[in-house]
Design a protein around this motif. Structure first.
Motif, PDB file in Angstrom:
ATOM      1  N   MET A 148      -4.770   1.727   6.745  1.00 46.17           N
ATOM      2  CA  MET A 148      -4.435   0.412   6.614  1.00 46.17           C
ATOM      3  C   MET A 148      -4.624   0.031   4.989  1.00 46.17           C
ATOM      4  SD  MET A 148      -6.393  -2.991   7.467  1.00 46.17           S
ATOM      5  CE  MET A 148      -6.003  -4.763   7.032  1.00 46.17           C
ATOM      6  N   SER A 149      -3.541  -0.358   4.463  1.00 48.24           N
ATOM      7  CA  SER A 149      -3.776  -0.460   2.883  1.00 48.24           C
ATOM      8  C   SER A 149      -4.222  -1.998   2.758  1.00 48.24           C
ATOM      9  CB  SER A 149      -2.264  -0.633   2.313  1.00 48.24           C
ATOM     10  OG  SER A 149      -2.168  -1.161   0.988  1.00 48.24           O
ATOM     11  N   PHE A 150      -5.230  -2.016   1.713  1.00 48.13           N
ATOM     12  CA  PHE A 150      -5.942  -3.351   1.446  1.00 48.13           C
ATOM     13  C   PHE A 150      -5.488  -3.640  -0.061  1.00 48.13           C
ATOM     14  CE2 PHE A 150      -8.625  -1.428   4.754  1.00 48.13           C
ATOM     15  CZ  PHE A 150      -9.125  -2.348   5.267  1.00 48.13           C
ATOM     16  N   LYS A 151      -4.271  -3.296  -0.385  1.00 46.22           N
ATOM     17  CA  LYS A 151      -3.792  -3.861  -1.884  1.00 46.22           C
ATOM     18  C   LYS A 151      -3.706  -5.185  -2.042  1.00 46.22           C
ATOM     19  CE  LYS A 151      -0.380  -3.134  -5.175  1.00 46.22           C
ATOM     20  NZ  LYS A 151       0.673  -2.263  -5.649  1.00 46.22           N
ATOM     21  N   TRP A 152      -3.165  -5.860  -0.539  1.00 49.35           N
ATOM     22  CA  TRP A 152      -3.077  -7.329  -0.683  1.00 49.35           C
ATOM     23  C   TRP A 152      -4.089  -8.107   0.000  1.00 49.35           C
ATOM     24  CZ3 TRP A 152      -0.198  -8.647  -4.653  1.00 49.35           C
ATOM     25  CH2 TRP A 152       0.739  -7.718  -5.186  1.00 49.35           C
ATOM     26  N   TYR A 153      -5.032  -7.306   0.517  1.00 48.48           N
ATOM     27  CA  TYR A 153      -6.190  -7.951   1.392  1.00 48.48           C
ATOM     28  C   TYR A 153      -6.862  -8.967   0.536  1.00 48.48           C
ATOM     29  CZ  TYR A 153      -9.900  -8.520   4.793  1.00 48.48           C
ATOM     30  OH  TYR A 153     -11.036  -9.150   5.616  1.00 48.48           O
ATOM     31  N   LEU A 154      -7.555  -8.204  -0.308  1.00 49.54           N
ATOM     32  CA  LEU A 154      -8.353  -8.979  -1.299  1.00 49.54           C
ATOM     33  C   LEU A 154      -7.898 -10.067  -2.007  1.00 49.54           C
ATOM     34  CD1 LEU A 154     -10.782  -6.040  -2.948  1.00 49.54           C
ATOM     35  CD2 LEU A 154     -11.063  -7.979  -0.889  1.00 49.54           C
ATOM     36  N   PRO A 155      -6.686  -9.842  -2.484  1.00 48.62           N
ATOM     37  CA  PRO A 155      -5.865 -11.216  -3.154  1.00 48.62           C
ATOM     38  C   PRO A 155      -5.873 -12.330  -2.211  1.00 48.62           C
ATOM     39  CG  PRO A 155      -4.794  -9.075  -3.826  1.00 48.62           C
ATOM     40  CD  PRO A 155      -5.925  -8.668  -2.926  1.00 48.62           C
ATOM     41  N   THR A 156      -5.437 -11.959  -0.863  1.00 47.06           N
ATOM     42  CA  THR A 156      -5.312 -12.940   0.029  1.00 47.06           C
ATOM     43  C   THR A 156      -6.694 -13.462   0.423  1.00 47.06           C
ATOM     44  OG1 THR A 156      -3.390 -11.844   1.093  1.00 47.06           O
ATOM     45  CG2 THR A 156      -4.605 -13.531   2.526  1.00 47.06           C
ATOM     46  N   VAL A 157      -7.523 -12.733   0.426  1.00 52.85           N
ATOM     47  CA  VAL A 157      -9.140 -13.398   0.691  1.00 52.85           C
ATOM     48  C   VAL A 157      -9.714 -14.585  -0.619  1.00 52.85           C
ATOM     49  CG1 VAL A 157     -11.677 -12.580   0.685  1.00 52.85           C
ATOM     50  CG2 VAL A 157      -9.843 -11.345   2.415  1.00 52.85           C
ATOM     51  N   PHE A 158      -9.358 -13.901  -1.571  1.00 52.16           N
ATOM     52  CA  PHE A 158      -9.877 -14.668  -2.881  1.00 52.16           C
ATOM     53  C   PHE A 158      -8.999 -16.020  -3.044  1.00 52.16           C
ATOM     54  CE2 PHE A 158     -12.308 -11.006  -3.472  1.00 52.16           C
ATOM     55  CZ  PHE A 158     -13.681 -11.386  -3.605  1.00 52.16           C
ATOM     56  N   LEU A 159      -7.498 -15.843  -3.132  1.00 58.50           N
ATOM     57  CA  LEU A 159      -6.723 -16.809  -3.406  1.00 58.50           C
ATOM     58  C   LEU A 159      -6.839 -17.824  -2.399  1.00 58.50           C
ATOM     59  CD1 LEU A 159      -3.849 -14.849  -5.319  1.00 58.50           C
ATOM     60  CD2 LEU A 159      -5.863 -16.164  -6.082  1.00 58.50           C
TER      61      LEU A 159
END
Length: 409
Positions: free
Chosen positions: A1-12
């Motif tokens: 699973m790629s988390f490249k956009w996971y943390l941006p989604t979480v914080f934004l």
């Protein structure tokens, strides 16, 4: 699973979590997929130096649970303990994520975006101070929990908070529960903005980032958070001195221009007068002094393991002892050894990051300075500690990359 956009989604997504009434609770849940990804790694897990000291803190925190006097205190212990574990997972994930999987530039831009959202929330609080409504979570929480002060504050959406006793100035809170949380979070995001500014390559980006910092002055003054003011002023002076000694005069000139702009804004906006009143607010100063003195007495009574959680034995009308500052929270909850473990981990990182280059590492150093000052005034949970851990993870990853042989990078 790629988390490249996971943390941006979480914080934004912070404004969304706030509107739903779950911002105070979701971070351990967001850490679970990251923890699974770490466990499933084939490579050896990289850890920051003296990570064992942090593990000792977590272990000591677990041992302090033996001192919990009641179920309510146990719930408070579980809540804060889950946040410490979530922060640990975020640190390890960012440190171990490859630059391709989670680019440094993406991480910095996400935090700059979050800073812009926080500043926008500050202006919402100033423009619409009376807006408040129940969140979705408020309607789902059982009635017996809904009236608990902590839960009630967490699931209610307020654009602004109450002023301190004897004054009527509005204190913006959106997208958080409290004005202190708003101010301390923004202060910890400032190093990300300054890092982005120091590496900006176009005049447009430089202008936008500068405008964001200047725009933050009004809500920062309006929150009347003396701990935030002190942390930011010390950081600004420290940065100016470090660059001046190194002969880098452009950042020093920028700092001087920003100070001049901030002073002009404080005078023209009228918030400077409110700031002066806050500094002279004897009732607030007295309350904090009483809480700090009581925390010292508590630590003397149970110096080894503490009490597991903040104590409710504060004088009438005051919050629980240990809730006004992460420093005092750990001292009361985990005792003197717990505080030593907690502080040593971050202090070691601050010393290692003291060089001016690479820029990411230096601004992490400045972020830790802000963190230490704010720890004396604010609890810094849940989001603030996560931001510090992300900053640490990025900085240690940068050092690890720089020290690795060229062929293995």
């Amino acid at each position: 699973m790629s988390f490249k956009w996971y943390l941006p989604t979480v914080f934004l997504g912070v404004p969304l979590w706030w509107l739903l009434g779950v911002e105070a609770f979701v971070w351990p849940l967001f850490a679970l997929p990251l923890a699974v990804a770490l466990v499933g790694r084939r490579e050896r897990l990289a850890r920051p130096p003296v990570f064992g000291v942090w593990l000792l803190f977590l272990l000591w925190a677990g041992l302090s649970a033996t001192q919990l006097p009641s179920l309510n205190r146990a719930l408070a212990f579980g809540y804060r303990g889950s946040m410490y574990l979530a922060a640990t997972v975020f640190l390890l994930y960012v440190l171990n994520a490859s630059r391709r999987a989670f680019p440094t530039a993406l991480a910095v831009n996400v935090m700059v975006g979050l800073a812009a959202l926080v500043v926008a929330g500050g202006y919402l609080g100033l423009l619409l101070p009376d807006v408040r409504f129940g969140s979705l979570a408020q309607h789902l929480v059982p009635a017996e929990l809904r009236h608990t002060p902590f839960i009630a504050d967490a699931v209610r959406v307020d654009f602004a908070g109450k002023a301190w006793v004897g004054h009527s100035q509005t204190r913006p809170t959106a997208p958080f529960r409290y004005a202190n949380e708003w101010g301390s979070t923004l202060a910890l995001l400032v190093p990300f903005v300054l890092l982005a500014l120091s590496e900006a390559r176009t005049r447009l980006r430089q202008g936008l980032l500068s405008a964001l910092l200047v725009a933050a002055v009004v809500p920062v003054l309006a929150t009347v958070n003396r701990g935030v003011w002190l942390a930011l002023m010390l950081a600004l002076v420290y940065v100016a001195v470090r660059f001046a000694v190194a002969g880098r005069l452009r950042p020093v000139a920028y700092a001087g221009a920003f100070i001049a702009a901030a002073v002009a804004i404080s005078v023209l906006s009228g918030f400077g007068a409110g700031a002066g009143s806050r500094v002279q607010a004897d009732n607030s100063t007295h309350a904090r002094r009483v809480l700090y003195e009581e925390a010292s007495r508590k630590a003397a009574s149970s110096p080894l393991l503490g009490y597991g959680a903040p104590s409710h034995s504060a004088p009438d009308g005051l919050p629980a002892v240990g809730t006004h500052g992460q420093f005092f929270l750990v001292l009361v909850s985990q005792g003197i050894p717990g505080l030593l473990f907690f502080s040593a981990f971050f202090a070691y990182s601050a010393v290692r990051f003291r060089g001016l280059d690479p820029p990411l590492v230096f601004w992490a150093h400045v972020g830790l300075l802000i963190f230490f000052v704010e720890s004396l005034y604010y609890e810094l949970l849940p989001l603030q500690l996560l931001l510090v851990m992300v900053l640490l993870g990025l900085a240690w990853r940068e050092i690890r990359h720089a020290e690795a042989p060229a062929g293995s990078r």
